[in-house]
Every structure is written in C-alpha cells, then in structure tokens.
Motif scaffolding. Structure first.
Motif, PDB file in Angstrom:
ATOM      1  N   GLU A 205       0.873  -1.168   0.000  1.00 21.00           N
ATOM      2  CA  GLU A 205       0.000   0.000   0.000  1.00 21.00           C
ATOM      3  C   GLU A 205       0.916   1.226   0.000  1.00 21.00           C
ATOM      4  O   GLU A 205       1.879   1.278   0.783  1.00 21.00           O
ATOM      5  N   ALA A 206       0.657   2.161  -0.882  1.00 19.29           N
ATOM      6  CA  ALA A 206       1.549   3.306  -1.072  1.00 19.29           C
ATOM      7  C   ALA A 206       1.184   4.435  -0.112  1.00 19.29           C
ATOM      8  O   ALA A 206       0.057   4.925  -0.123  1.00 19.29           O
ATOM      9  N   HIS A 208       1.989   8.232   0.820  1.00 18.10           N
ATOM     10  CA  HIS A 208       2.614   9.428   0.233  1.00 18.10           C
ATOM     11  C   HIS A 208       2.334  10.634   1.117  1.00 18.10           C
ATOM     12  O   HIS A 208       1.186  10.894   1.494  1.00 18.10           O
ATOM     13  N   LYS A 224       0.538   9.336  -7.658  1.00 12.91           N
ATOM     14  CA  LYS A 224      -0.544   8.405  -8.022  1.00 12.91           C
ATOM     15  C   LYS A 224      -0.243   7.707  -9.347  1.00 12.91           C
ATOM     16  O   LYS A 224      -0.512   6.508  -9.512  1.00 12.91           O
ATOM     17  N   THR A 227       2.182   4.999  -8.757  1.00 17.96           N
ATOM     18  CA  THR A 227       1.482   3.858  -8.179  1.00 17.96           C
ATOM     19  C   THR A 227       0.768   3.068  -9.262  1.00 17.96           C
ATOM     20  O   THR A 227       0.796   1.830  -9.276  1.00 17.96           O
ATOM     21  N   PHE A 239      -3.734   3.698  -2.311  1.00 19.91           N
ATOM     22  CA  PHE A 239      -2.881   4.890  -2.222  1.00 19.91           C
ATOM     23  C   PHE A 239      -3.345   5.709  -1.024  1.00 19.91           C
ATOM     24  O   PHE A 239      -4.522   6.081  -0.927  1.00 19.91           O
ATOM     25  N   GLU A 241      -2.793   9.086   1.123  1.00 24.15           N
ATOM     26  CA  GLU A 241      -2.220  10.434   1.155  1.00 24.15           C
ATOM     27  C   GLU A 241      -2.220  10.951   2.592  1.00 24.15           C
ATOM     28  O   GLU A 241      -3.255  10.952   3.266  1.00 24.15           O
ATOM     29  N   ILE A 387      -5.994   2.619  -6.554  1.00 19.64           N
ATOM     30  CA  ILE A 387      -5.453   2.970  -7.863  1.00 19.64           C
ATOM     31  C   ILE A 387      -5.456   1.714  -8.723  1.00 19.64           C
ATOM     32  O   ILE A 387      -4.935   0.673  -8.332  1.00 19.64           O
TER      33      ILE A 387
END
Length: 404
Positions: A205-206, A208, A224, A227, A239, A241, A387
C-alpha cells in the motif's frame, strides 16, 4: 495468431509444500485482477498449472498483461483442437505453415492425460512429425534445443497445440508474503523498491506525504501515476495520502536546519508505522539506497529507525543509482519519476543536513514538538483510494476530452 487458451506454469510455487494451494489461489486472484478488462476469460487453477480459457478474448492483448503477474514462470498460448488425429494433423500443418521460415529445426512433444485416446505419446509424436515432414520435406528434426517445439496435449475435454513458451515475471504471487507499507516519495527509488517487494510476494500500500501549498497537485498526481505503473503486477493498489504541512512547518520553526531532515524522516516513519498497524501490515518498505543522500547514511538510518521496532525492508539499499535507473526504465517509472514536481522532502531539504546525527540531540530537539498531537491530526486527515490501471486510463481519456 489468435489462441483459444493459455497454459500457465508456476514458478517458485513448486517448493511451497502444504502452502502450495493457498499460493495458487492467490495467483489466480491476482491474474483475475490483472485481466479484469477481459470479462469472458475464465481461469482454472489446479496443482500443476493454470489454464486461461479466452472465450473469444484477444490473446494479443491478454499476453502482455499476463507477463507482468508475479508467480508465473512461463506460459504457452494454445489452440484448442478437436480430439482426433485428423484434426490435430490439420492444425499442426497450419501452425507450421505460419511460423516455419525454411531454416528452423523442429520437435514434437506430446503429453496425454486422457489415456483413452487412440494413440500413445510416442505414436502421436511420430504421426505429427511425419505430417510436418510431408509438408516441408527439407525440415530437420532435432530433439535437443530445437528452434520450434510443437507441443500437443491430449486432455479429457479436448486437445491443445502450442509452440511458443513466453517467459513470465517469476517471483511469488503478490499477497502471499503479507502486506507492507511502501513509503512512496515520487522519486526514482521508491517505485523500484515497491516493485521488488511485490516480486517477493508482498502486497504493498503506497503511503505518500503531501505538504500543500508547498507541494503541488501535480506532485500528488505524479505519485498516483507512479502507483498506477505498479498496478499491472497485482491489479489494484491502495494509495494513502498523508497531510504533512503542519508537521513540516513545526519542525522548521522549532528545530535547527541541520536536523530538519532527520526529524522529518522520523515523523514520517512514526506515521507510516501507525498506518501499518491500522491497515494490518507487517513491514515498512522504502527506497533508501545506502549513501545516496544525507538521510541514507548508516548513522542517519540508525537515528531515524529508533522510533519503531517494525521491520523495514530496503530492496535497493545496496544498489547504485545506475542499477536503480535501469530497473525504473524496465518497469516504466523512470520518465514519470524525473518530472520536475518536488515532493515534501526536497521542498524542505536544508542546505547542509546532518549526515551523522546524534540520537540524544535528536531526542532532545523533539521535546519541543507536540509529536503525539501532530501524528493524531495527520492520521485523522488520511485520504485513501484504490489505484487501478482502468482508473488512470479513464482519467487520461477525460483529460484529453477537456482539451478538445
């Protein structure tokens, strides 16, 4: 050439013993995610291999996407044939007419799971080999390393012919090694780290960190888009944030410049670890490469890591920049990563950061900050979205329509 089925061979799954079935099921799920835009396609996964029944879907579109799915050693696109010698001979001749240029050697490899078929494997190989020679009298047979290996498989439902073996992505199916939080900055290194972690079966899982107005909407979209470049390997990536403006302003206001980067990275690590716990992750992943920047010396890593006991995976830690760039180009993230939209680390980078920060000094400086309060407020402001390749493609279509 249009195919009717694709036969998939597993990679490292053959060594997984009692866990083999769960690995295969995870791979089947990942294949479905990667090929979601082909609704007619059916997947049948068994112990030895996986069969993708195309049901009219375009194999030329399916194959490039399948090549990116981790856990696949190789695969062979196949043509379904009526289970009679005459039908097999006709299709084998058609295939050779299409692919033989007059120079290649060939071999017939037969496999028969339906033992009620009228020919055994040896007879079938002889029969189809003779059929090829009848059409091309000058062709040479070669048993070891032939240029063309025409495979025939007799199964209970039908017969299948194939000649190509396409290399897969290898590795382990994403998700079989657990979940990890990827600290995605928007630079070259972190997407490569995410790719390498996924190859070893980690679902990423990203995470950022965004600091508007110091960081732009373009910088956020770039993260994004990076990703999205990783989604073909799994189908979808969450994603996350993180609002980071307040924290960076407080660090800048209350601590000396030389320690901005160390304390910033410690705060990022604390927040990522909290997100990991919320999202039931097991590890944190980042794109740190030893000695590349001030925060990536061993002394800095030691001072930054002190805030967590969670394992931190650094897939590119021993790679030099050229090696990382080569991988970024391979996975098509390099051109995106070098776009000139700065992330929060570069915006607030001091001119002379400490490369050997003293842990006791860092801890003393952090007493000036409301660490728990800032973390709580950042976690309250998280924005999470899935995403997928389809989502990004639709955004590009919409953006193009706006220009018309």
């Amino acid at each position: 050439m249009q195919y009717t089925e694709i036969m998939v061979r597993y990679g490292e799954l053959s060594t997984k013993g009692k866990n083999r079935r769960s690995f295969i099921m995870q791979l089947a799920q990942n294949v479905r995610g990667a090929l979601i835009e082909f609704p007619a396609l059916k997947i049948h996964a068994d112990r030895d291999r996986m069969h993708l029944i195309l049901n009219g879907e375009d194999s030329n579109l399916v194959i490039p996407k399948l090549q990116k799915v981790f856990g696949i050693q190789n695969f062979s696109p196949s043509i379904r044939v009526e289970k009679t010698p005459e039908a097999l001979r006709a299709v084998a001749e058609d295939i050779m007419r299409e692919i033989y240029t007059g120079e290649e050697t060939f071999k017939i490899t037969a496999k028969r799971s339906d033992h009620g078929f009228e020919m055994n494997t040896h007879d079938l190989q002889q029969f189809l080999g003779q059929a090829v020679v009848d059409v091309f009298p000058d062709i040479k047979a070669q048993m070891k390393r032939p240029d063309i290996n025409l495979r025939v498989e007799i199964r209970r439902d039908a017969a299948f012919l194939s000649f190509a073996t396409i290399k897969g992505a290898g590795g382990l199916p994403v998700g079989t090694s657990g979940r990890g939080m990827l600290m995605l900055s928007g630079g070259i290194d972190s997407p490569v780290a995410g790719y390498l972690a996924m190859k070893r079966g980690v679902e990423i899982e990203a995470v950022h960190f965004a600091s508007p107005p110091y960081t732009s909407e373009q910088a956020l979209q770039k993260a994004k888009d990076l990703t999205e470049k990783l989604t073909p390997y799994v189908g979808s990536i969450q994603f996350i944030e993180v609002p980071f403006t307040e924290i960076q302003e407080e660090i800048k206001k209350h601590t000396p410049k030389g320690y901005w980067m160390t304390i910033t990275r410690r705060m990022m690590l604390r927040i990522t670890d909290a997100i990991r716990e919320m999202r039931k992750g097991l590890v944190i992943i980042n794109g740190e490469s030893l000695g590349q920047v001030a925060s990536q010396t061993l002394h800095s890593m030691l001072a930054i890591n002190e805030v967590t006991t969670t394992p931190i995976i650094r897939p590119v830690v021993t790679m030099d920049k050229t090696e990382i760039i080569e991988l970024a180009e391979k996975i098509d993230t390099f051109e995106l990563a070098i776009q000139p939209f700065e992330d929060c680390c570069t915006i607030f980078a001091p001119p002379q950061p400490k490369t050997r920060p003293k842990l006791d000094k860092v801890q003393a400086l952090e007493t000036r900050l409301d660490i728990e309060g800032m973390i709580a407020r950042a976690l309250t402001g998280l924005k999470i979205e899935a995403i997928t390749p389809e989502k990004s493609q639709q955004e590009m279509v919409d953006a193009f329509a706006d220009l018309l």
